[in-house]
Write a protein that holds these residues in place. Structure first.
Motif, short mmCIF file in Angstrom:
data_model
loop_
_atom_site.label_atom_id
_atom_site.label_comp_id
_atom_site.label_asym_id
_atom_site.label_seq_id
_atom_site.Cartn_x
_atom_site.Cartn_y
_atom_site.Cartn_z
N VAL A 155 0.66 -1.39 -0.47
CA VAL A 155 -0.18 -0.22 -0.24
C VAL A 155 1.22 1.06 0.03
O VAL A 155 0.20 1.79 -0.12
N ASP A 156 2.15 0.85 0.25
CA ASP A 156 3.24 2.31 0.18
C ASP A 156 4.83 1.95 -1.32
O ASP A 156 4.45 0.85 -1.14
N ARG A 157 5.01 2.87 -1.54
CA ARG A 157 5.69 2.32 -2.01
C ARG A 157 7.64 2.03 -1.28
O ARG A 157 7.19 2.85 -0.43
N ASP A 178 11.60 1.40 -1.90
CA ASP A 178 12.51 1.39 -2.16
C ASP A 178 13.85 0.76 -2.13
O ASP A 178 13.87 0.16 -1.06
N PRO A 190 2.58 0.42 -5.49
CA PRO A 190 1.11 -0.69 -5.37
C PRO A 190 1.18 -1.17 -6.19
O PRO A 190 0.09 -0.82 -7.43
N GLU A 242 -3.96 4.41 -5.79
CA GLU A 242 -3.08 4.08 -5.94
C GLU A 242 -2.78 3.82 -7.39
O GLU A 242 -1.12 3.92 -8.28
N ILE A 261 -3.34 6.28 -9.03
CA ILE A 261 -2.96 7.41 -9.66
C ILE A 261 -1.46 7.60 -9.16
O ILE A 261 -0.81 8.03 -9.48
N VAL A 262 -0.80 7.27 -8.49
CA VAL A 262 0.01 7.11 -7.53
C VAL A 262 0.79 6.13 -8.10
O VAL A 262 1.66 7.52 -8.88
N ASN A 273 1.31 8.50 -11.98
CA ASN A 273 2.80 9.87 -11.30
C ASN A 273 3.59 8.69 -11.18
O ASN A 273 4.35 9.98 -11.79
N PHE A 274 4.47 8.35 -11.09
CA PHE A 274 5.04 7.73 -10.72
C PHE A 274 6.01 7.70 -11.95
O PHE A 274 7.40 8.08 -11.73
N ASP A 297 7.89 11.14 -11.45
CA ASP A 297 9.20 10.63 -11.73
C ASP A 297 10.15 10.37 -12.37
O ASP A 297 11.50 10.30 -12.06
N MET A 308 -3.76 1.84 6.80
CA MET A 308 -2.48 2.43 5.42
C MET A 308 -3.68 0.88 4.69
O MET A 308 -2.89 1.78 3.29
N ARG A 316 -5.45 2.29 1.27
CA ARG A 316 -5.87 2.20 0.45
C ARG A 316 -6.37 2.03 -0.78
O ARG A 316 -6.30 2.35 -1.88
N SER A 349 -0.63 8.02 11.58
CA SER A 349 -0.80 7.08 10.23
C SER A 349 -2.52 7.85 10.01
O SER A 349 -2.64 8.06 8.83
N ARG A 406 -1.93 11.24 8.27
CA ARG A 406 -0.96 10.77 6.98
C ARG A 406 -1.65 10.71 6.52
O ARG A 406 -2.24 11.28 5.38
#
Lengths: 53, 778
Positions: free
Chosen positions: B150-152, B154, B169, B180, B182-183, B186-187, B191, B530, B533, B743, B746
């Motif tokens: 649910v979160d990126r 690295d 995700p 997710e 959209i995230v 967008n990444f 990015d 979390m 999401r 959280s 957030r």
């Protein structure tokens, strides 16, 4: 105050300092200290706009 | 007829997909398109939602949504047809390989030493996190439920420090259906990773390739990793990799992330395409002769019109054009088109709809699936029926059966709690308590014989040992509960729970998917918050987040166990289970309240993939438990150690830092005294209880350690049973810990976080008051 007292005080202070440092380090790394699943969560958006969505 | 009217087991062809907006787009992205063959497998025990088979995978859909899909009966479901055997005729194209030639215009090598960033993109539950762990050597938790990541995250590829892989995700398409998606979109767009590693589930290749099409349109250097090849081949399936590589125009590498097969080759290809910036050789999937070329002409026309805007906005042209046709508002606004251009595009799209006989979204989805069918028709020999799906169907007959699903769910959860609190966790806790007690006695004797100052002696034995020791002894219970939650999730059972609980949850205004954060909430509120999401509706997300803290987390266990042992030893199990049910019941009441006030409206549609049952990996479960134990111990020796010492100091000294003989004169008693009057009506007017509850805001386990320091062994002598019952209820319902509040902040912002704190405390106070008054009468 005897030698044992001094040693115990030093040990307690050292343990507390280490504990504080660990909390600060975790916070800087974006980790939480809730004891749950979040030590791996990253806890940051790293500027991707994740949170804004 | 509609899909809702179709009989179980009867194959049909979709003729029209009704509905509108993002949900309809999501249906199309999931492969529910005109022309697709479907077969209903079963209905949930309460008659809704239904489970259907489409493109070879299982999808769940509510009856209301199924009523919007028109179908006509068909002779047979496509998977039931025998598959012809295929032999590779193509030579290996050698894309993304050192020593092979590649078109110069398609390659712009990066300077040596440049950080090579990769995005790991794929459908939910296709093995991304397993691959991420193999690539980076990290130990991220892997689940068998759509939406575990649910979160990126690295990490650098093992042996390649100048690389950075981001595990995104899981998503089904690049349409903005859930946050997710959209995230991830967008990444890739903003990015700008140097390359994308697109992981594709070989056992569900058609739906997975839908995302691949859109990634190819994004014109980013890319490698396709076909995962679970071992499972496919074991069931008689094959994929002609050379042919697929030729058709997709990007390197294709067969792998098995779970068995660590093909990973080395994948890394080589990924680094190669990233370093040489080799872009896909294909971004165009429209056929000139398909239905008179309506979609083809429309897309090509739009591309010419928006070329300058796409370049300026930094959006890949092919991707921008298809999203424009689909009517993607985010892309339309980013392109900043003039009104004239918008009008021209609208005319082109309308003409396409007329010629193609399908609306805009369906036309694009159909174009992509037509290409996918061409690719799979040429390169994929699907297994007739995998062992895994046969096994899952057999298990599902019982676990999601009409009469067995809910009783078995109650039984399984009951067994989990019984084993956790009694048989396994409880026994181990007893052993650990004895060990800590022995250690405390040895230390006590050593300090006495060493002539240590009585204040220091008190700090170590009555402060640190009593406080920290009481918390540490709960480690086995917490680890055991997480073990069972992990087994349930990894096996694929939790996805089924979401399926059969959907109808029930809809009555309180939520979707079946909300059951997942709530079940995780029994472990810890932070990951539960979390995991919301994965819910595509803002309304459902907010409501689920606000309800999750009512699910009692493991950190509250020490409080329950401590008081139940001291006050209600004969009804231990009953009270423990009762507390959990009280939390759930309060959550349900609050949900009804929300539904009628701030969260009016309907729950998000239940469109979810049901994964096959899998045996949880020993390594995966062991790693998860190790992480839990490590985090718990780390917290005990950091926050709780500090809290223990601070509380001991505050209760041992007065404001002039003189040692107090009566704790009533201590600094702690003065501070807690300000709140004590508020807590008096609920039977918790003792400053020591108030102090312990305040410390619980930092970490719930601190409540017990603080009580141990302040009361020693005399809790049961000082408090009445009514007070203990009130405290148990208050602890169950009052504000979550700071980590959980953070959280929530957030996810929902400061106002909501503050509201949760106040709201939970108010509810806890009211519930404790009721319990205290009733208990006082008994």
């Amino acid at each position: 105050m005897n030698t044992a007292d001094i040693l115990i005080i030093i040990a307690i202070i050292a343990a507390l300092v280490l504990a504080v440092l660990k909390i600060v380090k975790n916070k800087r790394q974006g980790k939480s200290s809730c004891g749950c699943d979040c030590s791996k969560c990253g806890k940051c958006d790293k500027g991707t706009g994740y949170l804004s969505h | 007829m509609t899909l809702k009217e179709l009989q179980i087991g009867s194959p049909a062809v979709i003729t029209n997909v009704g509905g509108e907006g993002a949900l309809r787009q999501h249906f199309l992205d999931m492969g529910v398109i005109p022309g697709a063959r479907v077969k209903i497998i079963k209905y949930a025990p309460m008659g809704d939602p239904m489970e259907l088979k489409i493109h070879g995978y299982q999808l769940t859909l509510r009856l209301d949504d199924a009523a919007k899909i028109d179908v006509t009966p068909a002779d047979e479901y496509e998977d039931d047809k025998p598959e012809p055997s295929r032999k590779s005729k193509k030579s290996h194209p050698g894309l993304g390989e050192t020593g092979k030639s590649h078109p110069e215009e398609n390659s712009k090598p990066l300077p040596d030493g440049t950080l090579l960033t990769f995005a790991l993109v794929g459908n939910q539950n296709c093995g991304k996190t397993t691959l991420f762990n193999q690539l980076t050597g990290s130990n991220q938790h892997v689940g068998n439920f759509p939406g575990v990541t649910v979160d990126r995250k690295d990490g650098a590829i093992k042996g390649h420090p100048d690389t950075l892989v981001t595990d995104l995700p899981g998503i089904y398409s690049m349409s903005p259906y859930s946050s997710e998606e959209i995230v991830s979109r967008n990444f890739v767009l903003n990015d700008k990773p140097r390359a994308v590693i697109n992981i594709v589930d070989a056992t569900n290749i058609e739906r997975n390739l839908y995302l691949t099409m859109q990634l190819l349109e994004m014109d980013v250097p890319m490698v396709v990793a076909i995962n679970m090849m071992d499972e496919l081949t074991a069931n008689g399936g094959t994929i002609d990799i050379n042919e697929m590589e030729e058709l997709l125009g990007v390197p294709v590498v067969p792998i098995s992330a779970a068995k660590n097969q093909g990973i080395h080759e994948l890394i080589e290809h990924a680094i190669h395409v990233a370093h040489y910036q080799e872009r896909p050789l294909r971004h165009d999937f429209c056929e000139e002769n398909d239905h008179g070329g309506a979609v083809h002409r429309s897309l090509h026309g739009i591309r010419h019109l928006i070329e300058d805007h796409a370049r300026e906005a930094g959006i890949p042209l092919h991707f921008a054009a298809s999203k424009l046709v689909e009517g993607d508002e985010l892309i339309i606004s980013q392109l900043a088109l003039d009104d004239n251009e918008k009008e021209m595009i609208e005319h082109i799209v309308l003409q396409m709809e007329t010629e193609r006989g399908l609306d805009r979204s369906a036309s694009i989805a159909d174009m992509r699936y037509s290409f996918i069918h061409k690719v799979t028709g040429l390169c994929v020999k699907k297994p007739r029926k995998s062992k895994e799906s046969i096994r899952s169907a057999k298990i599902d007959r019982i676990l999601t059966g009409k009469w067995t699903a809910i009783p078995l769910f109650v039984l399984i959860m009951g067994l989990v709690f019984y084993l956790t609190f009694d048989v396994i966790g409880g026994t181990l806790q007893g052993l650990l308590e004895n060990l800590i007690g022995t250690l405390s006695d040895i230390t006590d004797k050593a300090l006495t014989s060493g002539g240590v100052n009585p204040v220091l002696h008190g700090l170590i034995i009555d402060g640190i040992f009593a406080g920290l020791g009481s918390v540490l002894s709960f480690l086995p219970i917490i680890v055991t509960l997480f073990l069972f939650l992990s087994l349930l999730e990894d096996s694929g059972y939790i996805a089924r729970v979401a399926f059969f609980m959907d109808k029930l949850l809809r009555k309180i205004g939520l979707s079946g998917r909300s059951i997942v954060p709530m079940l995780i909430g029994f472990g810890c509120t932070v990951p539960a918050v979390m995991s919301t999401r994965t819910l595509p509706s803002e309304r459902d997300r907010k409501m689920t987040i606000l309800l999750t803290p009512f699910m009692s987390c493991t950190a509250k266990l020490p409080i329950y166990a401590f008081f139940v042992d001291a006050f209600f030893p004969k009804n231990k199990a009953l009270i423990m289970v009762g507390l959990y049910f009280l939390g759930i019941l309060t959550g349900i009441i609050v949900a009804f309240l929300f539904r009628g006030t701030i969260f009016k409206g309907e729950a998000v549609p239940f469109v979810m993939e049901l994964p096959n049952y899998r045996l949880p990996g020993v390594k995966n479960v062991a790693l998860l438990l190790w992480e839990k134990a490590k985090d718990f111990l780390q917290k005990a020796f950091t926050i709780i150690l500090i809290a223990t010492v601070v509380i001991w100091l505050l209760q041992s000294f007065d404001t002039r830092f003189d040692l107090v003989s009566d704790q009533q004169d201590s600094m702690l008693a003065i501070i807690a005294g300000w709140i004590t009057p508020v807590m008096k009506p609920i039977g918790l007017g003792d400053w020591r209880i108030v102090t312990s509850l305040i410390s619980g805001v930092m970490a719930k386990e601190s409540v017990v350690s603080t009580l141990e320091i302040l009361f020693g062994q005399e809790v049961s002598l000082v408090m009445s049973k009514a007070c203990a019952a009130s405290l148990l209820v208050f602890s169950l319902l009052y504000t979550p810990c700071v980590a959980a509040i953070a959280s929530i902040r957030r996810e929902l912002g400061r106002k909501w976080a503050a509201l949760v704190v106040l709201w939970q405390c108010t509810i806890a106070w009211i519930a404790a008051l009721i319990v205290f008054q009733i208990a006082s009468l008994i």
